[in-house]
Scaffold this active site. Structure first.
Site, short mmCIF file in Angstrom:
data_model
loop_
_atom_site.label_atom_id
_atom_site.label_comp_id
_atom_site.label_asym_id
_atom_site.label_seq_id
_atom_site.Cartn_x
_atom_site.Cartn_y
_atom_site.Cartn_z
N ASP A 171 0.85 -1.20 0.00
CA ASP A 171 0.00 0.00 0.00
C ASP A 171 0.88 1.25 0.00
OD1 ASP A 171 0.90 -0.64 2.58
OD2 ASP A 171 -0.82 0.28 3.57
N HIS A 189 10.00 -0.37 8.92
CA HIS A 189 9.00 -1.41 9.10
C HIS A 189 8.98 -2.39 7.91
CE1 HIS A 189 7.28 0.50 12.62
NE2 HIS A 189 7.05 1.61 11.95
#
Length: 320
Positions: A17, A247
């Site tokens: 995303d 991340h």
């Protein structure tokens, strides 16, 4: 490290995303000669899905590649949609940069169908690397319940098993954005490795690290530095971090360099209601498959690899 001249490259699909840290992870994967990204699939989360698909196509073009980009789920598996995290990633997903205008066409298949087709084509050679909500994987399971036995495994960024979440004290954003899909994925009988906040918040990248990348790779590295400035400002204001967490790149590195992570294996269940919605908690259920969730990492090695690999990004692009 495996010598890419003597061993085949690991085939992966990044379900994404994009998103600033997604861009970091995707370009890292493109620049690592041990990986073959066979396609990107897109999902809502950091941005709307139409933006994710546009941004993913832009990243592919920037790297001088022409791999498939398949448009994915536009809303959660069951719960209502939430607004994207524009305050973290910017209104177009790339910080304060304007919306890109890629020309690469979108693959005609849905993300879920693309995942199933690639599983049939590549089998155990394929690893799925989702770094957003797990909606596309849930829909792929609906299309092919035998999918877990066909592929080499799943290495995902998400969850917070032993530490607080980043949406609230319980939940991490990717899981919180679609807990029902995550529950389907965590309950399925495939090899799952979870790279969650338990380790990713230990891996910080400063603006200076990104400047080093940009100096060596002005085109791709310069883009990553520029989009990350907005992201880093969020961390400085919200978390008092002198940099940003890696991340999503951590999930990619867990595929290429698994020994830099330590794991605990146990069944993990996703909370589907109440204040703990989206939490990832260990349960004692004998009939539930265990997942391996990272509890430790060699942060300095991971960050050094991230920087060194992306410093080569422009050079690799020129060779394609």
């Amino acid at each position: 490290m495996t010598d890419p001249t003597t061993a085949s490259r690991q085939k992966i699909i990044i379900d994404t995303d994009p998103g600033v840290d997604d861009a970091l992870a995707i370009h890292l994967a493109f620049a690592d000669p041990r990986l073959e990204v066979v396609g990107l699939t897109t999902v809502f989360g950091n941005v709307h899905t139409y933006q994710a698909t546009r941004n993913a196509r832009h990243l592919v073009e920037m790297a001088g590649l022409a791999i498939p980009v398949a448009h994915g789920a536009e809303k959660p598996y069951q719960q209502p949609s939430r607004d994207p995290a524009h305050f973290i990633h910017g209104h177009e997903g790339f910080g304060d940069q304007p919306a890109p205008a890629p020309v690469l066409s979108v693959d005609p298949r849905s993300a879920a169908q693309f995942i199933c087709d690639m599983a049939d084509l590549h089998g155990k050679e394929l690893i799925l690397c989702p770094v957003g909500p797990l909606t596309n994987l849930a829909h792929a399971l609906d299309l092919d319940p035998a999918l877990p036995g066909k592929i080499g495994g799943v290495v995902l960024m998400g969850g917070a098993v032993t530490v607080p979440g980043n949406v609230n004290s319980y939940a991490e954003a990717n899981i919180h954005n679609d807990p029902h899909a995550a529950e389907m994925v965590f309950a399925a009988a495939w090899d799952v490795r979870v790279i969650g906040l338990d380790v990713t918040e230990q891996i910080l990248c400063s603006l200076q690290h990104l400047e080093e990348i940009a100096a060596a790779s002005p085109q791709i590295g310069g883009f990553l530095r520029d989009v990350s400035a907005f992201y880093i400002r969020f961390y400085q204001q919200a978390r008092a971090f002198d940099g940003c967490c890696l991340h999503d790149p951590a999930a990619v590195i867990a595929i290429t360099d698994p020994d830099w992570f330590s794991y605990h294996k146990a069944p993990v269940k996703i909370s589907l209601e109440g204040d703990t919605l989206g939490s990832t908690r260990i349960v004692a259920e004998a009939n539930r498959p265990g997942v391996r969730f990272a509890v430790g990492c060699e942060a300095d090695k991971i960050r050094a690899h991230f920087v060194a690999t992306l410093m080569q990004a422009d050079q690799l692009r020129a060779q394609r």
